[in-house]
Design a protein around this motif. Structure first.
Motif, PDB file in Angstrom:
ATOM      1  N   ARG A  51       0.888  -1.574  -0.396  1.00  0.00           N
ATOM      2  CA  ARG A  51       0.009  -0.289  -0.053  1.00  0.00           C
ATOM      3  C   ARG A  51       1.016   1.226  -0.099  1.00  0.00           C
ATOM      4  NH1 ARG A  51      -5.317  -0.501   3.489  1.00  0.00           N
ATOM      5  NH2 ARG A  51      -5.529  -1.917   1.823  1.00  0.00           N
ATOM      6  N   VAL A  73      -5.758   6.052  -2.172  1.00  0.00           N
ATOM      7  CA  VAL A  73      -4.946   4.902  -1.445  1.00  0.00           C
ATOM      8  C   VAL A  73      -4.300   4.486  -2.812  1.00  0.00           C
ATOM      9  CG1 VAL A  73      -4.732   2.918  -0.285  1.00  0.00           C
ATOM     10  CG2 VAL A  73      -6.261   4.822   0.502  1.00  0.00           C
ATOM     11  N   ARG A  75      -2.929   0.517  -4.575  1.00  0.00           N
ATOM     12  CA  ARG A  75      -2.509  -0.972  -3.983  1.00  0.00           C
ATOM     13  C   ARG A  75      -1.731  -1.737  -4.972  1.00  0.00           C
ATOM     14  NH1 ARG A  75      -7.668   0.871  -1.883  1.00  0.00           N
ATOM     15  NH2 ARG A  75      -8.329   0.730  -0.298  1.00  0.00           N
ATOM     16  N   TYR A 102       1.231  -0.275  -9.333  1.00  0.00           N
ATOM     17  CA  TYR A 102      -0.562  -0.134  -8.095  1.00  0.00           C
ATOM     18  C   TYR A 102      -1.794  -0.484  -9.589  1.00  0.00           C
ATOM     19  CZ  TYR A 102       2.546   0.487  -4.902  1.00  0.00           C
ATOM     20  OH  TYR A 102       3.102   0.612  -3.319  1.00  0.00           O
TER      21      TYR A 102
END
Length: 103
Positions: A51, A73, A75, A102
């Motif tokens: 993360r 955010v 991931r 990501y």
């Protein structure tokens, strides 16, 4: 970039629940950041290996950075692609190490 408080950073995330935002780990040097040298705030979470976070200023009607910010955010993808995958943003940055993908 305008100076940000912890509360402002946590409230800025557009793709995180309130709980996720409350549980995120801020950068270790957050209190000592030189905001005048930053165009955006980005960091990896030391507690969650896959993360990362980015907080960017939003633009006002004239296209200038405004007082508001938006956080996202990131991931890391579970599976590694056959080739090194990068978003256009990452391709534009010159880093001494590989960039992670990501999704």
């Amino acid at each position: 970039m305008i100076p940000l408080t912890e509360k402002t950073v946590r409230a800025s995330f557009v793709n995180a629940s309130r709980r996720e935002a409350a549980d995120l780990t801020l950068p270790p040097d957050f209190a000592d950041l030189d905001w005048t040298d930053l165009e955006y705030l980005g960091w990896r979470d030391p507690r969650l290996a896959r993360r990362a976070y980015v907080v960017v200023p939003t633009l006002d009607a004239d296209g200038e950075p405004g007082p508001a910010v938006a956080g996202v955010v990131l991931r890391q993808a579970e599976a590694s692609p056959r080739q090194r995958a990068q978003c256009t943003w990452c391709q534009d940055v010159r880093l001494p190490a590989d960039v992670l993908f990501y999704g």
